[in-house]
Design a protein around this motif. Sequence first.
Motif, short mmCIF file in Angstrom:
data_model
loop_
_atom_site.label_atom_id
_atom_site.label_comp_id
_atom_site.label_asym_id
_atom_site.label_seq_id
_atom_site.Cartn_x
_atom_site.Cartn_y
_atom_site.Cartn_z
N GLN A 153 12.27 -36.14 -15.69
CA GLN A 153 11.94 -35.05 -14.76
C GLN A 153 12.02 -33.70 -15.46
O GLN A 153 11.20 -32.81 -15.19
CB GLN A 153 12.87 -35.09 -13.55
N ARG A 172 10.85 -28.76 -7.60
CA ARG A 172 11.14 -30.11 -7.11
C ARG A 172 11.62 -31.01 -8.23
O ARG A 172 12.57 -31.79 -8.06
CB ARG A 172 9.92 -30.70 -6.43
N GLY A 193 15.33 -32.68 -8.52
CA GLY A 193 15.48 -34.12 -8.69
C GLY A 193 16.30 -34.46 -9.92
O GLY A 193 17.14 -35.37 -9.88
N ASN A 230 19.81 -36.52 -9.92
CA ASN A 230 20.00 -37.73 -10.72
C ASN A 230 21.15 -37.58 -11.71
O ASN A 230 21.89 -38.52 -11.97
CB ASN A 230 18.72 -38.11 -11.45
#
Length: 67
Positions: free
Chosen positions: A22, A37, A41, A45
């Motif tokens: 990401q 976003r 994320g 995580n």
Amino acid sequence: MAERNMNDDFVYRNQVGTAIDQLRLALKTADTGGRIRLLNGALQNTGNAIGQLAQFNADGTRRPPRE
């Protein structure tokens, strides 16, 4: 018990790998909303991976639950 530790290790590594992916995508994304976003994320995580790791001692044994 060893199989369970390997499974937990897989979960931890999967969450870290997803967070890294990401972050890499966020660097390539021009859209600010998409970048936010992806960064959120990755942060989530990373937190999940830390929480997974915190359940174990350095020798791989499971820590007792907190009271």
